[in-house]
Design a protein around this motif. Structure first.
Motif, mmCIF file in Angstrom:
data_model
loop_
_atom_site.group_PDB
_atom_site.id
_atom_site.type_symbol
_atom_site.label_atom_id
_atom_site.label_comp_id
_atom_site.label_asym_id
_atom_site.label_seq_id
_atom_site.Cartn_x
_atom_site.Cartn_y
_atom_site.Cartn_z
ATOM 1 N N THR A 185 -9.189 6.416 -1.268
ATOM 2 C CA THR A 185 -8.460 5.202 -1.626
ATOM 3 C C THR A 185 -8.697 4.903 -3.092
ATOM 4 O OG1 THR A 185 -8.689 4.315 0.621
ATOM 5 C CG2 THR A 185 -8.146 2.747 -1.128
ATOM 6 N N PRO A 228 -2.603 -0.368 -4.187
ATOM 7 C CA PRO A 228 -3.594 0.563 -3.646
ATOM 8 C C PRO A 228 -2.941 1.841 -3.133
ATOM 9 C CG PRO A 228 -3.981 -1.660 -2.818
ATOM 10 C CD PRO A 228 -2.654 -1.686 -3.526
ATOM 11 N N ARG A 246 -7.813 2.530 -6.638
ATOM 12 C CA ARG A 246 -7.335 1.318 -7.311
ATOM 13 C C ARG A 246 -7.686 1.459 -8.790
ATOM 14 N NH1 ARG A 246 -9.177 -0.749 -2.253
ATOM 15 N NH2 ARG A 246 -7.671 -2.136 -1.220
ATOM 16 N N ALA A 304 -6.998 -1.500 3.928
ATOM 17 C CA ALA A 304 -6.588 -2.137 2.678
ATOM 18 C C ALA A 304 -5.802 -3.418 2.936
ATOM 19 C CB ALA A 304 -5.750 -1.162 1.846
ATOM 20 N N VAL A 351 0.863 -1.180 0.000
ATOM 21 C CA VAL A 351 0.000 0.000 0.000
ATOM 22 C C VAL A 351 0.899 1.228 0.000
ATOM 23 C CG1 VAL A 351 -1.809 1.303 1.223
ATOM 24 C CG2 VAL A 351 -1.819 -1.181 1.312
ATOM 25 N N GLU A 361 -7.087 3.858 6.810
ATOM 26 C CA GLU A 361 -7.490 3.376 5.494
ATOM 27 C C GLU A 361 -6.440 2.437 4.898
ATOM 28 O OE1 GLU A 361 -10.861 4.143 4.072
ATOM 29 O OE2 GLU A 361 -10.570 4.086 6.245
ATOM 30 N N ASP A 416 -15.543 -1.742 1.373
ATOM 31 C CA ASP A 416 -14.492 -1.353 0.436
ATOM 32 C C ASP A 416 -14.605 0.151 0.182
ATOM 33 O OD1 ASP A 416 -12.662 -1.014 -1.579
ATOM 34 O OD2 ASP A 416 -13.670 -2.310 -3.029
ATOM 35 N N THR A 474 -12.833 1.946 -1.928
ATOM 36 C CA THR A 474 -12.267 2.336 -3.214
ATOM 37 C C THR A 474 -13.175 3.309 -3.950
ATOM 38 O OG1 THR A 474 -11.165 0.189 -3.429
ATOM 39 C CG2 THR A 474 -11.453 1.481 -5.447
#
Length: 256
Positions: A161, A146, A163, A212, A122, A208, A219, A221
Motif C-alpha cells: 500500500t 491510496p 501513499r 484503507a 482507492v 488492503e 497502517d 503504508t
C-alpha cells in the motif's frame, strides 16, 4: 442507512468490532478503481463486490482467452472473445445488485488515468507490466489517492500500500525505480503461474483496499507483504522513501 436485506447480507461484517455499522457504511459509500480484470482482478473484484463497496470502476482493454481460464475465475468457456470488463460487470451485478459498476474498456496510461482516477477513494493495480504500474503510481501520488499494488509470478506474490505524497511514505516508484519492460522480459506465459496464488494475492489486495477505506488494524503504508507459495512462507518488509524519487520526493508532505 441500510435496508433489511443489506443488514442481513453484511451481518458478518457489522458484528466485527473493527468494522461495525460505521465501517460497512464507509464501504457502501466508497469508490474503488480496479486496474486489470484478469487473474488478480478475479480475486479482487468479487471480494469487493461481496463486501458491499458502493462503486467499483474497472479498467481493462483485454478480451477473454482460453489460457486465462486456469486462473481468471470470473470467466467461463462461453466468455472467450468477450471483453473482460463486460463479463466482470455482469459478474458483479449477479453477485450484489447494491454495487454500482463502471466498466471502462481502456488501458491505464498517463493519458487515460486522470479520468479513471476522478472521484476514486482507492486504486487497486493488478496490471502485468512496469509501464502501467509506474504510470498508475505516479498518477495516484499526484492525486493523493491510496494505491494498493498487487503482483504475482509463478508461486510468489506481493502486495503493498502506497501513499507517496506523505513525507514519511514511499510510492511504488521508490520500490522499483525507473523499471522498464524489455522485449525479452519473461511473462507468465513463459514462466507459468499457479492459479490459486493469483486469486490469493487478489483477495489480499481487496482486504488492503477495505483496510484503507475502513481504517481497521495497523497502517500498512510502505509495507510490502511477500508471499512464497513454495515454502510456504510470508514476510513483510518496510520500504523507505527514496529521497531522489522523481515522483514523490518533491511532494509537499501531508499527514493524511
Amino acid at each position: 442507512m441500510f435496508t433489511d436485506a443489506e443488514l442481513d447480507r453484511y451481518a458478518r461484517h457489522i458484528v466485527l468490532p473493527h468494522v461495525g455499522g460505521a465501517g460497512q457504511a464507509k464501504l457502501k459509500s466508497a469508490r474503488i478503481l480496479v486496474i486489470g480484470a484478469g487473474g488478480i482482478g478475479s480475486g479482487t473484484i468479487p471480494a469487493l463486490a461481496a463486501a458491499g463497496v458502493g462503486t467499483i470502476r474497472l479498467a481493462d482493454d483485454d478480451t477473454v482467452s482460453l489460457s486465462n481460464l486456469q486462473r481468471q475465475t470470473m470467466f467461463t468457456t462461453a466468455d472467450i472473445g468477450r471483453a473482460k470488463v463486460a463479463v466482470a460487470a455482469a459478474h458483479i451485478a449477479a453477485l450484489n445488485s447494491h454495487v454500482a459498476v463502471e466498466a471502462q474498456g481502456v488501458r491505464a496510461t498517463a493519458a487515460t488515468l486522470p479520468a479513471l482516477l476522478d472521484g476514486m477513494d482507492v486504486v487497486i493495480d493488478g496490471s502485468d507490466n512496469f509501464a502501467t504500474r509506474l504510470a498508475v503510481s505516479d498518477a495516484c501520488t499526484a492525486a493523493h489517492i491510496p494505491l494498493v499494488s498487487a503482483a504475482i509470478a509463478q508461486f510468489h506474490g506481493q502486495v503493498g500500500t502506497y501513499r507517496g505524497w506523505r513525507a514519511d511514505a514511499p510510492c511504488y516508484r521508490c520500490f522499483v525505480g525507473d523499471a522498464h519492460d524489455p522485449d525479452e522480459c519473461d511473462s507468465c506465459a513463459e514462466q507459468g503461474v499457479l492459479g490459486a496464488m493469483v486469486l490469493m494475492v487478489g483477495a489480499f489486495a481487496a482486504m488492503e483496499a477495505m483496510r484503507a477505506i475502513i481504517g481497521f488494524g495497523d497502517d500498512p503504508t510502505g509495507k510490502i507483504h511477500i508471499i512464497d507459495g513454495l515454502a510456504p512462507a510470508w514476510r513483510t518488509i518496510t520500504l523507505p522513501k527514496d529521497a531522489g524519487c522523481r515522483a514523490c520526493s518533491s511532494e509537499t508532505a501531508s499527514p493524511a
